[in-house]
Design an enzyme around this catalytic site. Structure first.
Site, PDB file in Angstrom:
ATOM      1  N   HIS A 130       0.871  -1.186   0.000  1.00 54.44           N
ATOM      2  CA  HIS A 130       0.000   0.000   0.000  1.00 54.44           C
ATOM      3  C   HIS A 130       0.907   1.234   0.000  1.00 54.44           C
ATOM      4  O   HIS A 130       2.024   1.182   0.519  1.00 54.44           O
ATOM      5  CB  HIS A 130      -0.829  -0.067   1.285  1.00 54.44           C
ATOM      6  CG  HIS A 130      -1.911   0.955   1.391  1.00 54.44           C
ATOM      7  ND1 HIS A 130      -1.674   2.257   1.761  1.00 54.44           N
ATOM      8  CD2 HIS A 130      -3.239   0.860   1.196  1.00 54.44           C
ATOM      9  CE1 HIS A 130      -2.818   2.922   1.791  1.00 54.44           C
ATOM     10  NE2 HIS A 130      -3.792   2.103   1.441  1.00 54.44           N
ATOM     11  N   ASP A 207       2.833  -4.537   8.262  1.00 56.68           N
ATOM     12  CA  ASP A 207       1.628  -3.733   8.068  1.00 56.68           C
ATOM     13  C   ASP A 207       0.430  -4.671   8.272  1.00 56.68           C
ATOM     14  O   ASP A 207       0.129  -5.498   7.411  1.00 56.68           O
ATOM     15  CB  ASP A 207       1.654  -3.124   6.665  1.00 56.68           C
ATOM     16  CG  ASP A 207       0.335  -2.430   6.303  1.00 56.68           C
ATOM     17  OD1 ASP A 207      -0.629  -2.525   7.093  1.00 56.68           O
ATOM     18  OD2 ASP A 207       0.278  -1.812   5.228  1.00 56.68           O
ATOM     19  N   GLN A 210      -4.769  -5.067   7.156  1.00 54.40           N
ATOM     20  CA  GLN A 210      -5.788  -6.004   6.666  1.00 54.40           C
ATOM     21  C   GLN A 210      -5.731  -7.350   7.388  1.00 54.40           C
ATOM     22  O   GLN A 210      -6.557  -8.222   7.097  1.00 54.40           O
ATOM     23  CB  GLN A 210      -5.623  -6.228   5.153  1.00 54.40           C
ATOM     24  CG  GLN A 210      -5.776  -4.973   4.305  1.00 54.40           C
ATOM     25  CD  GLN A 210      -7.205  -4.418   4.294  1.00 54.40           C
ATOM     26  OE1 GLN A 210      -8.167  -5.041   4.748  1.00 54.40           O
ATOM     27  NE2 GLN A 210      -7.355  -3.204   3.780  1.00 54.40           N
ATOM     28  N   LYS A 233     -10.742  -0.328  10.540  1.00 59.19           N
ATOM     29  CA  LYS A 233     -10.975  -1.525   9.712  1.00 59.19           C
ATOM     30  C   LYS A 233     -11.362  -2.720  10.577  1.00 59.19           C
ATOM     31  O   LYS A 233     -11.544  -3.823  10.074  1.00 59.19           O
ATOM     32  CB  LYS A 233      -9.712  -1.859   8.922  1.00 59.19           C
ATOM     33  CG  LYS A 233      -9.340  -0.804   7.887  1.00 59.19           C
ATOM     34  CD  LYS A 233      -8.217  -1.286   7.007  1.00 59.19           C
ATOM     35  CE  LYS A 233      -7.471  -0.199   6.297  1.00 59.19           C
ATOM     36  NZ  LYS A 233      -8.191   0.422   5.183  1.00 59.19           N
ATOM     37  N   CYS A 372      -4.898   2.465  -3.562  1.00 54.26           N
ATOM     38  CA  CYS A 372      -3.628   2.919  -2.965  1.00 54.26           C
ATOM     39  C   CYS A 372      -2.519   1.897  -3.159  1.00 54.26           C
ATOM     40  O   CYS A 372      -1.649   1.744  -2.295  1.00 54.26           O
ATOM     41  CB  CYS A 372      -3.789   3.278  -1.487  1.00 54.26           C
ATOM     42  SG  CYS A 372      -4.991   4.551  -1.200  1.00 54.26           S
TER      43      CYS A 372
END
Ligand code: C6P
Length: 414
Positions: A130, A207, A210, A233, A372
């Protein structure tokens, strides 16, 4: 108020916890929300927790000795404890509140990166990142003159780990990569990749934007040095994100932003930084949002992260099966067993924005664009994709509605 606890997860019971899912988006057209990778919906218990703070406790934290200030501080810090427990951190001192995943990564770049990277050093990223895990490093590399190298993405949407091994042999200082791709859905083998990075002395940043919302993530099990993720999220509010860092690393890092709360003492000639985690939290923070995040964590724990993962996996398998039945649909990324609840797709040569606009007429909310991740799309020569993404409140019936709406797109475009 309490989560509809179940194992296995029953999406119809979960849906009752999310007031927004009862709305129509056009007269007589109910919402089919398939955009949770962009931001998830929020259960009533999160909304109630934030409302209760503003209604009954509103005060600034860490500053007052009056009852409201003490209660607000306790609520804010209790949320931090619950987040620490949720990801298996050794201590709440390792949980830094930020604004979002993006700010968490920028914090590592500007604080750890500036203190530890120099000209000629190597930082490894991947081609599927991203922009949040590309641009902060590009900005810093331009200033400090270190090198960026990228683990390639294979044609089936996986990381090429042979190239990773070759890059590791060059002695990188940092390896920073996404746990799960927001476009391909690929779940990267984080534990193995982190162990390989540590074997050559590199620090790792994962990261988790998600991953943390969708399956159990335990930082001690993964041995991640840093983990970045966003509340919005994972059923929580916008405006608050998390940086987990190992205490030893965070202790050694200089503050990121300067101002109130991040100091112990200030003189006109200088300051002494506060202890962890406050050293990294300058100014009045997002108090209601932290409290909302704490409620979101309680909610997900009540549902059970194993149940979340199992349910989403089954739903994604079903969705991929159904999508691949449609002539002209091509789903980006690996097959279901290597993938989380994301299906980015192309339909004939119809532009994804047109697809999304027609799906919206059916109440189906998907995202269209580069999500993104422009370098990833460019690599595959795609200007954009349409993306359906799933969460605990989505049902097979909603997948069927998506499929029905895609057939309508085909009809409109002849
Ligand atoms: N992806 C999507 O629709 P923020 O915006 O800071 O909360 O999260 C940034 C981010 C970082 N890493 C990954 C893997 C992400 O998916 C995201 C956010 C959203 O895919 C918005 S672009």
């Amino acid at each position: 108020m309490s989560a509809n606890v179940q194992n296995p997860l029953d999406p119809f019971r979960v849906r009752e916890d999310f007031p927004i899912l009862a709305r129509e988006v056009h007269p007589g057209v109910p919402l089919v929300y398939l955009d949770s990778a962009a931001t998830s919906q929020k259960p009533a218990r999160v909304l109630d927790a934030m409302n209760a703070y503003y209604t009954l406790q509103n005060a600034n934290i860490h500053r007052g000795v009056h009852t409201l200030a003490e209660e607000a501080t306790a609520s804010y810090e209790s949320a931090r404890e619950r987040v620490a427990h949720f990801i298996g951190a050794a201590s709440a001192k390792e949980i830094i509140y930020t604004r979002n995943t993006t700010e968490s990564i920028n914090l590592v770049a500007q604080s750890w990166g500036r203190a530890n990277l120099k000209a000629g050093d190597l930082v490894i990223l991947t081609e599927m990142e991203h922009h949040s895990n590309l641009v902060p490093w590009q900005m810093l590399a331009a200033q400090l003159n270190f090198r960026l190298a990228f683990i390639p993405v294979t044609s089936d949407g996986l990381l090429d780990l042979t190239v990773y091994q070759d890059l590791l042999a060059q002695g990188p200082k940092l390896v920073s990569f996404m746990h799960m791709s927001n476009v391909l859905g690929t779940i990267n083998p984080a534990r193995e990749m982190i162990a390989a990075a540590h074997a050559v002395g590199a620090v790792t940043l994962l990261d988790g934007a998600q991953s943390v919302p969708h399956f159990p993530v335990n930082v001690q099990d993964l041995d991640a040095d840093f983990l970045a993720f966003s509340s919005h999220k994972m059923c929580g509010p916008t405006g608050i994100g998390i940086l987990y860092g190992k205490e030893k690393l965070l202790e050694a890092m200089p503050p990121f932003l300067g101002g109130g709360d991040m100091i112990k003492r200030v003189r006109l000639t200088g300051f002494t930084a506060n202890d962890l985690p406050h050293k990294f939290e300058a100014g009045t923070p997002a108090i209601a949002e932290a409290i909302g995040l704490g409620a979101a964590v309680d909610y997900l724990q009540a549902v059970g992260m194993d149940a979340v993962a199992a349910y989403e996996h089954a739903l994604t398998e079903y969705a991929l099966e159904r999508l691949e039945e449609i002539p002209g649909v091509w789903v980006f990324g690996p097959s279901a067993e290597k993938k989380g609840g994301v299906a980015a797709f192309m339909l004939d040569d119809i532009h994804p924005h047109d697809i999304a606009a027609i799906l919206d007429k059916h109440g189906v909310a998907v995202r269209a664009g580069h999500h993104c991740a422009m370098p990833l799309h460019e690599k595959f020569d795609l200007p954009a994709t349409a993306r359906a993404s799933f969460y605990i409140y989505n049902t097979r019936d909603e997948v069927d509605k998506l499929v029905h709406a895609i057939y309508d797109v085909k009809k409109v475009f002849g």
